[in-house]
Design an enzyme around this catalytic site. Structure first.
Site, PDB file in Angstrom:
ATOM      1  N   LYS A 191       0.847  -1.197   0.000  1.00 56.56           N
ATOM      2  CA  LYS A 191       0.000   0.000   0.000  1.00 56.56           C
ATOM      3  C   LYS A 191       0.883   1.248   0.000  1.00 56.56           C
ATOM      4  O   LYS A 191       1.922   1.280   0.664  1.00 56.56           O
ATOM      5  CB  LYS A 191      -0.902   0.009   1.248  1.00 56.56           C
ATOM      6  CG  LYS A 191      -2.091  -0.939   1.130  1.00 56.56           C
ATOM      7  CD  LYS A 191      -2.948  -0.847   2.379  1.00 56.56           C
ATOM      8  CE  LYS A 191      -4.125  -1.784   2.301  1.00 56.56           C
ATOM      9  NZ  LYS A 191      -5.202  -1.304   1.432  1.00 56.56           N
ATOM     10  N   HIS A 249      -1.215  -8.494   8.474  1.00 56.43           N
ATOM     11  CA  HIS A 249      -1.251  -7.034   8.371  1.00 56.43           C
ATOM     12  C   HIS A 249      -0.827  -6.352   9.683  1.00 56.43           C
ATOM     13  O   HIS A 249      -0.024  -5.422   9.685  1.00 56.43           O
ATOM     14  CB  HIS A 249      -2.656  -6.527   8.040  1.00 56.43           C
ATOM     15  CG  HIS A 249      -3.275  -7.145   6.831  1.00 56.43           C
ATOM     16  ND1 HIS A 249      -2.550  -7.626   5.771  1.00 56.43           N
ATOM     17  CD2 HIS A 249      -4.579  -7.349   6.510  1.00 56.43           C
ATOM     18  CE1 HIS A 249      -3.384  -8.104   4.858  1.00 56.43           C
ATOM     19  NE2 HIS A 249      -4.611  -7.951   5.281  1.00 56.43           N
TER      20      HIS A 249
END
Ligand code: NDP
Length: 473
Positions: A191, A249
């Site tokens: 990201k 994550h």
């Protein structure tokens, strides 16, 4: 400088699924458009669903037309892209299906006189991974032993369900592929805002000097989703939130904040530093775990499809982690994540210590301490909160913020995580992929928590709230 990509064939196992349609194919479409690759790629979907090349293209065309990408089947550019998509129907355990796949790859490649570099993408549920890898390993031409061309394999998260299964999967992969051919995905690593944490920390001087226990009181990582488990009951009942989100994550974000500066931005330098953090995470015993972890389950979870009526699976967890090293001694890192929470939010908050000497009297000061807020989604921004004098005669301190927002600072659009990851894999860059030793260490951390809390029941919470309660943040 424009990157030059090798010719490639992308084989997507589970091509009829949600990930392929929502993320992979739109990302590929963008990649092909940006790099202006016209003929040097092919996409082959593989799965049990009954399609031929034509019907599979039609199915994807409809999906694209419905997607927000603005691409319709009638778009001439999409038509060209669509013609590069093929489909091989077969069962994941059927050896002859892999032969058909090989023929589809090699025949077309020979016809076009292009090298058949192949990227295998396992976009299937985790229980199918081992089956596919076993079959790739034993099919000459589909495993990692190739001549001039390359074969690589991308494995989706979750990589295994615990240390034992992750090790077994690693062992299996190593029988057919070298580590440099294996790409374990955690799409958070790609990201834009997560990448920007490296820039923020290591391209600037002002924060790195105070990025430690001297100045930082605690770190909070929030990964909140405002939706439930949809149709994924079968998977979720085996996984639960800690395995689904925190093992990957959550702990990757923690390591990105906590790691020391790598020697370079190359893959192993970064992954070496992260591994040191994973190894330094304090392993809690049972009693300590009960005081450091809150588990929750949203009301209505047990009525979801394929969920047991007495399920004790957690859909929420807040965990206090400590890192045994000089830089972070006694600084709690809280990871809080959940399903069906109040809103979609991924954010990292670094709470700085209060000034040692309280110069301003309490009644004059409405400001507590500095805070650095890195928002990953829904918005991509960084805010620094500090105290400022309110205009006027008196010295009254109010909290204010300095703000950086991608939208206002840059005009160019970032790449989607899957676009970047596919590009990385084609180029052979593993920086944003998870290395074997890292994934195993992550499972050690999570197995320790899961084993220690095996009899702990999750606290019910109302959907669209912030969960049962957070730890003493
Ligand atoms: P799906 O449940 O949609 O499954 C994908 C395809 O796998 C199915 O269409 C099916 O195709 C095939 N399949 C093979 N065996 C099974 C089985 N036992 N049960 C169900 N399907 C099977 O998964 P997703 O596409 O959502 O996800 C794929 C992988 O990607 C998972 O590991 C997931 O954790 C991961 N992931 C997904 C994300 C997403 O946004 N969806 C995001 C991040 C990760 P066929 O019947 O044609 O063989």
């Amino acid at each position: 400088m424009k990157l030059v990509l090798d010719n490639f064939t992308l084989v997507i196992f589970g091509a009829s699924g949600d990930l392929a349609k929502k993320k992979l194919l739109p990302a590929l479409y963008e990649l092909v458009k940006i790099h202006d690759i016209k003929d040097n790629f092919r996409i082959i979907g593989f799965g049990r669903s009954v399609y031929n090349h034509e019907t599979f293209r039609n199915y994807l065309g409809e999906t694209f037309a419905q997607a927000k990408s603005g691409v319709a089947c009638t778009d001439p550019q999409f038509k060209g892209f669509c013609e590069k998509i093929f489909y091989v129907q077969g069962d994941y355990e059927e050896a002859s299906a892999y032969q058909r796949l090989k023929e589809e790859i090699t025949l077309k490649a020979q016809n076009k006189q292009v090298c058949s570099n192949v990227l295998f993408y396992l976009a299937t549920p985790p229980q199918v991974s081992a089956l596919i890898i076993k079959n790739l390993n034993k099919t000459p031409g589909l495993n990692g032993k190739t001549g001039q061309c390359w074969n690589k394999v991308i494995v989706e998260k979750p990589f295994g369900t615990d240390l034992k299964s992750a090790r077994a999967l690693n062992h299996l992969l190593a029988q057919g592929f070298l580590e440099k051919q294996i790409y374990r995905i955690d799409h958070y690593l790609a990201k834009e805002t997560v990448q920007n944490i490296f820039a923020f920390r290591f391209a600037n001087t002002f924060f790195e000097q105070i990025w430690n226990s001297q100045c930082i009181d605690n770190v909070q990582i929030m990964i909140a989703e405002d939706f439930g488990i949809f149709e994924r009951g079968r998977y979720y009942e085996k996984a639960g939130l800690i395995r689904d989100i925190i093992q990957n994550h959550g702990l990757q974000l923690l390591a990105t904040i906590a790691m020391d500066a790598p020697k370079s931005d190359r893959e192993d330098a970064i992954r070496d530093q992260k591994l040191k953090i994973f190894k330094a995470i304090h392993r809690m015993k049972e009693k300590e775990l009960r005081n450091s972890v809150v588990l929750g389950q949203y009301e209505g979870y047990t009525q979801e499809k394929n969920v047991a009526s007495d399920s004790q699976v957690e859909t929420y967890a807040a965990i206090k982690f400590l890192i045994n090293n000089q830089r972070w001694s006694n600084v709690p890192f809280y990871i809080c994540a959940g399903k069906n929470l109040k809103k979609n939010l991924t954010e990292i908050v670094l709470n700085f210590r209060k000034p040692k000497y309280e110069y301003f009297k309490e009644k004059n000061c409405n400001f507590e301490a500095n805070q650095l807020v890195i928002q990953i989604q829904p918005e991509e921004k960084i805010n620094l909160k500090f105290g400022a004098k309110r205009p006027g005669e008196k010295m009254i301190i109010e909290p204010v913020k300095m703000a950086f927002d991608y939208k206002t600072s840059f005009t160019q659009k970032g790449l989607s995580a899957y676009h970047r990851l596919l590009e990385d894999a084609i180029l052979g860059d593993q920086t944003r992929y998870v290395r074997k030793d890292c994934v195993e260490e992550l499972w050690k951390i999570v197995d320790n928590i899961k084993t220690g809390l095996k009899n702990e029941k999750p606290i019910p919470y109302k959907p669209k709230t912030w969960g049962p309660k957070v730890l003493d943040f």
